[in-house]
Each structure stands twice: as C-alpha cells, then as structure tokens.
Design a protein around this motif. Structure first.
Motif, PDB file in Angstrom:
ATOM      1  N   UNK A  93      -7.893  18.892 -11.107  1.00 19.36           N
ATOM      2  CA  UNK A  93      -6.696  19.181 -10.315  1.00 19.36           C
ATOM      3  C   UNK A  93      -6.673  18.464  -8.957  1.00 19.36           C
ATOM      4  N   UNK A  94      -7.781  18.430  -8.227  1.00 27.13           N
ATOM      5  CA  UNK A  94      -7.712  17.716  -6.939  1.00 27.13           C
ATOM      6  C   UNK A  94      -7.395  16.232  -7.111  1.00 27.13           C
ATOM      7  N   UNK A  95      -7.965  15.621  -8.158  1.00 31.78           N
ATOM      8  CA  UNK A  95      -7.703  14.204  -8.406  1.00 31.78           C
ATOM      9  C   UNK A  95      -6.259  13.986  -8.846  1.00 31.78           C
ATOM     10  N   UNK A  96      -5.727  14.898  -9.666  1.00 29.11           N
ATOM     11  CA  UNK A  96      -4.316  14.786 -10.067  1.00 29.11           C
ATOM     12  C   UNK A  96      -3.417  14.903  -8.828  1.00 29.11           C
ATOM     13  N   UNK A  97      -3.755  15.830  -7.944  1.00 29.84           N
ATOM     14  CA  UNK A  97      -2.956  15.996  -6.725  1.00 29.84           C
ATOM     15  C   UNK A  97      -3.035  14.747  -5.855  1.00 29.84           C
ATOM     16  N   UNK A  98      -4.194  14.095  -5.833  1.00 30.85           N
ATOM     17  CA  UNK A  98      -4.332  12.859  -5.062  1.00 30.85           C
ATOM     18  C   UNK A  98      -3.400  11.783  -5.604  1.00 30.85           C
ATOM     19  N   UNK A  99      -3.288  11.711  -6.945  1.00 30.24           N
ATOM     20  CA  UNK A  99      -2.472  10.680  -7.580  1.00 30.24           C
ATOM     21  C   UNK A  99      -0.983  11.013  -7.547  1.00 30.24           C
ATOM     22  N   UNK A 100      -0.629  12.271  -7.796  1.00 36.58           N
ATOM     23  CA  UNK A 100       0.773  12.622  -8.036  1.00 36.58           C
ATOM     24  C   UNK A 100       1.307  13.723  -7.124  1.00 36.58           C
ATOM     25  N   UNK A 101       0.512  14.108  -6.136  1.00 40.52           N
ATOM     26  CA  UNK A 101       0.982  15.101  -5.183  1.00 40.52           C
ATOM     27  C   UNK A 101       1.699  14.450  -4.016  1.00 40.52           C
ATOM     28  N   UNK A 102       1.715  15.126  -2.892  1.00 38.35           N
ATOM     29  CA  UNK A 102       2.395  14.595  -1.713  1.00 38.35           C
ATOM     30  C   UNK A 102       1.719  13.305  -1.245  1.00 38.35           C
ATOM     31  N   UNK A 103       2.498  12.309  -0.834  1.00 39.30           N
ATOM     32  CA  UNK A 103       1.900  11.068  -0.327  1.00 39.30           C
ATOM     33  C   UNK A 103       0.988  11.340   0.867  1.00 39.30           C
ATOM     34  N   UNK A 104      -0.085  10.576   0.963  1.00 40.60           N
ATOM     35  CA  UNK A 104      -1.011  10.716   2.093  1.00 40.60           C
ATOM     36  C   UNK A 104      -0.405  10.002   3.293  1.00 40.60           C
ATOM     37  N   UNK A 105      -0.154  10.706   4.393  1.00 47.21           N
ATOM     38  CA  UNK A 105       0.464  10.070   5.557  1.00 47.21           C
ATOM     39  C   UNK A 105      -0.325   8.832   6.015  1.00 47.21           C
ATOM     40  N   UNK A 106       0.392   7.739   6.179  1.00 47.81           N
ATOM     41  CA  UNK A 106      -0.218   6.525   6.691  1.00 47.81           C
ATOM     42  C   UNK A 106      -0.932   5.674   5.664  1.00 47.81           C
ATOM     43  N   UNK A 107      -1.071   6.181   4.438  1.00 51.46           N
ATOM     44  CA  UNK A 107      -1.795   5.410   3.421  1.00 51.46           C
ATOM     45  C   UNK A 107      -0.816   4.620   2.561  1.00 51.46           C
ATOM     46  N   UNK A 108      -1.113   3.351   2.360  1.00 52.56           N
ATOM     47  CA  UNK A 108      -0.326   2.491   1.476  1.00 52.56           C
ATOM     48  C   UNK A 108      -1.263   1.952   0.401  1.00 52.56           C
ATOM     49  N   UNK A 109      -0.990   2.286  -0.849  1.00 50.24           N
ATOM     50  CA  UNK A 109      -1.870   1.869  -1.937  1.00 50.24           C
ATOM     51  C   UNK A 109      -1.843   0.353  -2.091  1.00 50.24           C
ATOM     52  N   UNK A 110      -3.000  -0.294  -2.185  1.00 51.04           N
ATOM     53  CA  UNK A 110      -3.047  -1.753  -2.346  1.00 51.04           C
ATOM     54  C   UNK A 110      -2.779  -2.158  -3.789  1.00 51.04           C
ATOM     55  N   UNK A 111      -2.564  -3.447  -4.036  1.00 49.53           N
ATOM     56  CA  UNK A 111      -2.298  -3.921  -5.406  1.00 49.53           C
ATOM     57  C   UNK A 111      -3.411  -3.597  -6.393  1.00 49.53           C
ATOM     58  N   UNK A 112      -4.631  -3.389  -5.900  1.00 53.58           N
ATOM     59  CA  UNK A 112      -5.749  -3.079  -6.799  1.00 53.58           C
ATOM     60  C   UNK A 112      -5.503  -1.819  -7.622  1.00 53.58           C
ATOM     61  N   UNK A 113      -4.611  -0.946  -7.164  1.00 54.32           N
ATOM     62  CA  UNK A 113      -4.373   0.311  -7.871  1.00 54.32           C
ATOM     63  C   UNK A 113      -3.362   0.171  -9.001  1.00 54.32           C
ATOM     64  N   UNK A 114      -2.629  -0.944  -9.042  1.00 53.88           N
ATOM     65  CA  UNK A 114      -1.524  -1.072  -9.997  1.00 53.88           C
ATOM     66  C   UNK A 114      -2.029  -1.081 -11.438  1.00 53.88           C
ATOM     67  N   UNK A 115      -3.040  -1.884 -11.725  1.00 57.89           N
ATOM     68  CA  UNK A 115      -3.564  -1.965 -13.092  1.00 57.89           C
ATOM     69  C   UNK A 115      -4.052  -0.626 -13.606  1.00 57.89           C
ATOM     70  N   UNK A 116      -4.955   0.055 -12.877  1.00 53.37           N
ATOM     71  CA  UNK A 116      -5.399   1.373 -13.335  1.00 53.37           C
ATOM     72  C   UNK A 116      -4.250   2.379 -13.469  1.00 53.37           C
ATOM     73  N   UNK A 117      -3.282   2.336 -12.549  1.00 53.84           N
ATOM     74  CA  UNK A 117      -2.162   3.281 -12.605  1.00 53.84           C
ATOM     75  C   UNK A 117      -1.281   3.052 -13.820  1.00 53.84           C
ATOM     76  N   UNK A 118      -1.285   1.836 -14.345  1.00 49.77           N
ATOM     77  CA  UNK A 118      -0.396   1.476 -15.455  1.00 49.77           C
ATOM     78  C   UNK A 118      -0.969   1.830 -16.822  1.00 49.77           C
TER      79      UNK A 118
END
Length: 218
Positions: A93-118
């Motif tokens: 659950x904590x990891x799911x919330x990290x991925x799909x919960x409220x955005x983390x203020x000030x954090x911008x996901x880099x392109x490295x996350x696109x492949x795993x997210x897809x």
C-alpha cells in the motif's frame, strides 16, 4: 548499501508517506548524514529509485498473473492482469500510494520512470492487439473521437510502435478500462468505499468482469 538505504526508506514510506528525509534514513542506518549523499545526492534521487523499483515490482506482478492465463482467453488474461495489480497493491500500500496517490510537492519524475511505469499498460495493449488481430475484438461503435483525442492517441501509437495499428476507438476504450481498474483500487485503498462495500474481493471481481464484458473480451 544502496539496497539497505532503499529498504529503510520503504519503511519510512509506511509511516511518513513520501515525505522522506535522507537524514532520518541515515540515522536509522547508523550513518552520518553526509555519507548517504554519496549514494543519493538528493531526496528526489532516492524517491526516483523507490518509484522505479515499485513500478517494476508492479509490472512483474501484472505480467506474471497475465501470462499464467491461456493465450486464447483474452477475457481471462485481462481479469488475471487486473487481479495481479490488486494483489500487489493491497500488499504494498505505501508503494501504491507513492505511485498513484497525491503528487509529491516539488518532485518531477525523470524520464527514467517512463519505461517501468509503462509495463502494466503494455500488458493491456498486448491483449487488445491480440484480440484485434484474431478478429475477436471489433472496433467499438462509440461517439466520434474529438480531434485532440485522436492526436493524443496517435502519440500513444508513436510511444508504443508495436501497438500503432490498434483502432483508435478500441485504444481509447482500453485506456478507459485500465483507468477504471486503477480507480477501483484507489477508492478501495484510500478509503473512499468505506460504508459502501464490505466484501472488497467480490466487489472488485464483479467490476472487473463487467469491464471485461464492456471491452468485448470473452
């Protein structure tokens, strides 16, 4: 050491959410705070590492569940993928919330996350492509797609060339179906169904079967 840092950081996710402190992680590891910066120069670097790990774990869960179903059973493959997603999410659950919960203020996901997210999206697109290729899935009759939506869907085709030949209306409905699955999960895990649903297993299975039918997967 990187693995140990991420392990401790995940325990902080469970108690503090994405509000990670490198100093707190270092303290739990018995390190001076300056030492941890040799491995993760900033909080965002550590968050990115956790996000990539979580997306890959989720991807593994969805892929492993979907591949266990018979290749000719498109509906069974979709349901298996959805249940694999839920099994992972309810266990992490904590990891799911990290991925799909409220955005983390000030954090911008880099392109490295696109492949795993897809990875989980690719599973869905593969099921739809197999159905369209076999003739089992027909192009749905639906309202005319807005021009801007057609443009967006073409970009999806460019991002995933293997699925570029999917009919746009089918791709649009597939995206909506997968979003529904995530919506059901988020409502369950973030407490939005409290007082409305008591048997989450039965409710989720019923809804996934209904989505499968609406997609035309048998």
């Amino acid at each position: 050491m990187i693995a140990e840092i991420k392990k401790v950081a995940r325990t902080h996710l469970a108690t503090d959410g994405a509000n990670l402190s490198l100093r707190a992680v270092a303290r739990d590891l018995g390190m001076v705070s300056s030492a941890i910066y040799r491995y993760f120069p900033s909080r965002d670097d550590l968050l990115t590492a956790l996000i990539i790990d979580a997306y890959n774990e989720l991807g593994d869960a969805v892929v492993n569940s979907e591949t266990a179903a018979a290749r000719c059973d498109l509906g069974g493959r979709f349901r298996a993928a959805a249940h694999g997603l839920r099994d992972w999410a309810t266990t992490n659950r904590p990891e799911y919330a990290l991925l799909y919960g409220s955005p983390v203020p000030g954090y911008v996901a880099p392109p490295d996350t696109i492949g795993p997210a897809s990875r989980s999206v690719v599973v869905l697109l593969t099921i739809l492509t197999d159905g369209a290729s076999s003739g089992e899935l027909k192009t749905p009759t639906s309202p005319r797609l807005p021009r801007s939506t057609r443009t967006d869907l073409k970009q999806v085709g460019k991002a995933f060339p293997a699925f570029a030949e999917l009919p746009e209306a089918l791709l649009a409905q597939g995206i909506a179906a997968w979003a529904q699955v995530f919506g059901l999960l988020s409502f369950e895990l973030f407490g939005q169904l409290v007082g409305s649903v008591t048997d989450y297993d039965a409710f989720f299975d019923y809804q996934v079967r209904s989505i499968t039918q609406r997609l035309g997967l048998q």
